[in-house]
Write an enzyme that holds these catalytic residues in place. Structure first.
Site, PDB file in Angstrom:
ATOM      1  N   ASP A 293       0.825  -1.194   0.000  1.00 42.19           N
ATOM      2  CA  ASP A 293       0.000   0.000   0.000  1.00 42.19           C
ATOM      3  C   ASP A 293       0.869   1.257   0.000  1.00 42.19           C
ATOM      4  OD1 ASP A 293      -2.691   1.212   0.309  1.00 42.19           O
ATOM      5  OD2 ASP A 293      -1.912   1.868   2.244  1.00 42.19           O
TER       6      ASP A 293
ATOM      7  N   GLU B 225       1.367  -0.351  -5.197  1.00 40.55           N
ATOM      8  CA  GLU B 225       0.221   0.560  -5.294  1.00 40.55           C
ATOM      9  C   GLU B 225       0.765   1.955  -5.589  1.00 40.55           C
ATOM     10  OE1 GLU B 225      -1.801   3.612  -4.637  1.00 40.55           O
ATOM     11  OE2 GLU B 225      -1.573   3.045  -2.527  1.00 40.55           O
TER      12      GLU B 225
ATOM     13  N   ASP C 291     -11.014   1.186  -1.911  1.00 40.25           N
ATOM     14  CA  ASP C 291     -11.300   2.590  -1.621  1.00 40.25           C
ATOM     15  C   ASP C 291     -12.252   3.231  -2.640  1.00 40.25           C
ATOM     16  OD1 ASP C 291      -9.913   2.964   0.747  1.00 40.25           O
ATOM     17  OD2 ASP C 291      -8.039   3.454  -0.243  1.00 40.25           O
TER      18      ASP C 291
END
Length: 440
Positions: free
Chosen positions: A234, A279, A332
């Site tokens: 992430d 990411e 998200d």
């Protein structure tokens, strides 16, 4: 190393019990190769898996209590520290670290020793619980692998202030004289939040304590290599540069340099056999973009970011390359149907014209599967055709329905599995590129 092309589904791990085994069976019958999950650490009141009390522990609420376990299972090096943290936190009536008395919040060696002795019984119970968690995890992963399903785990780049990691590895973070976070991680305004985000997570002090900080990441990556077949890291850009927001002046956020290539080299060293997804969403600096490209890791492309006026938009299906993993959306994003419902009629017409098909959102799923990306990941909500009521998280908000959505009983039907298998196989036959991709 080469990896065969494949498709998979994004859905968080919600249990280590029978339901997850059934989900693996569903993925296998649907012709899928990957199950991408979210972080599996213990969560707090917000339920966010990205704000865990440990970067290493598993969430005991996911365990199947009826499963037998081996009391002699290996005890990981981090378990005693985590168990001590939980025991002290419980003794403090569950109050977060920032609310503890100073002598507990900033314990010296003698205090830590006394705490270990005082909470010996609780520590033993908590470490046993963690051993049971990871035995159940490995049983589930073995079952999935035997069915041809590989699991992609998720590594949050930061840890929570209210965590065992911040409590006992304080020196690797940017803190003030009182041992509290001096800055918070976050981002300036971007596509997810027009006002930016403050994550209330301490940032790493890469400059002052590089050896300790790298040791922490080596420990995390070594564990990840044992737990998963692939990892999504992430906010990968923070290894190049990260946004630090002073807690005494939230308007004074600034970009700071990260560890750069030294960290990507460490990932390759610790995880040589893992698929790695970086990411890299949002506006990247040249340094961040170069780091992602030079790493050789797969980056992310999301179709919900694709349809604007820029014909060179890297998220457009025709522009997605063999260096990417293609998603219709992430945890998200809104669901695909919810996102389409929020578009204007003109925007939906533009998307349909671009795809040459009117049956949105199915056409977007087909476009994702037919792209040149070696791996396509579709959130299960999109396969189910659900709207915004099934959205998993809205960035920049807490509470509400965030992180609470679960698959409805009876939703994973044989008919759905057959539809997913047919769409996946049809798209695979339509691809006219090599069936492997060089990761690094």
């Amino acid at each position: 190393m080469n990896r065969q092309r494949g498709a998979g589904v994004l859905y968080p791990l919600t249990t280590l019990g029978r339901a997850s085994y059934d989900f693996v069976d569903f993925l296998a019958s649907a012709g899928q190769s990957w199950w991408q999950i979210l972080p599996i650490g213990p969560t707090g009141d917000t339920l966010s898996p990205y704000q865990s009390t440990s970067a290493f522990a598993g969430d005991p609420r996911l365990m199947a209590p009826e499963e037998p376990h081996d009391p002699g299972a290996a005890r990981e090096s981090w378990m005693d520290d985590y168990a001590l943290y939980v025991a002290v936190r419980n003794a403090q009536a569950g109050r977060p670290l920032r609310a503890w008395p100073d002598e507990l919040r900033n314990p010296d060696a003698a205090t830590r020793g006394a705490l270990r002795e005082r909470h010996k019984a609780a520590i033993a119970t908590i470490t046993d619980e963690q051993k049971r968690f990871f035995q159940q995890w490995h049983d589930l992963k073995r079952y999935a692998n035997d069915k041809g399903i590989r699991i992609i785990g998720d590594l949050p780049i930061y840890v929570a202030e209210d965590s065992a990691d911040f409590w006992l590895r304080r020196s690797i973070f940017d803190t003030d004289a009182d041992g509290r976070p001096a800055t918070s991680a976050g981002v300036p305004p971007d596509a997810f939040s027009a006002t930016g985000q403050i994550w209330d997570e301490p940032v790493y002090d890469w400059q002052t304590q590089p050896e300790e900080t790298f040791r922490f990441w080596r420990d995390r990556l070594t564990q990840a290599a044992k737990l998963y077949d692939g990892i999504r890291i992430d906010h990968f850009r923070a290894f190049a540069d990260f946004y630090a927001i002073p807690l005494d002046d939230s308007s004074a956020g600034q970009w700071r340099p990260g560890p750069g290539k030294a960290l990507t080299d460490l990932i390759k060293q610790c995880c040589p056999d893992l698929l790695v997804i970086a990411e890299d969403l949002g506006d990247l600096s040249p340094a961040a973009r170069t780091l992602v490209e030079d790493s050789g890791f797969l980056d992310m492309r999301v179709l919900q970011f694709a349809f604007d006026t820029d014909e060179q938009n890297s998220h457009l299906p025709r522009n997605i390359t063999r260096n990417s993993v293609c998603y219709t959306g992430t945890h998200d994003n809104d669901t695909l149907r919810g996102w389409l419902d929020s578009r204007t009629a003109q925007e939906r017409r533009m998307i349909a014209d671009h795809l040459g098909a009117d049956d949105l959102p199915d056409a977007l799923i087909r476009a994702a599967l037919a792209s040149e990306a070696p791996i396509t990941i579709i959130p299960i909500q999109d396969w189910l055709g659900l709207g915004s009521e099934a959205r998993l998280n809205t960035p920049g908000t807490e509470g509400g329905d965030n992180w609470r959505w679960r698959i409805g009983r009876g939703a994973l039907t044989p008919q759905l599995a057959a539809r997913i298998r047919q769409a996946t196989e049809t798209s695979a036959r339509a691809q006219i590129v090599d069936t492997s991709v060089e990761l690094w």
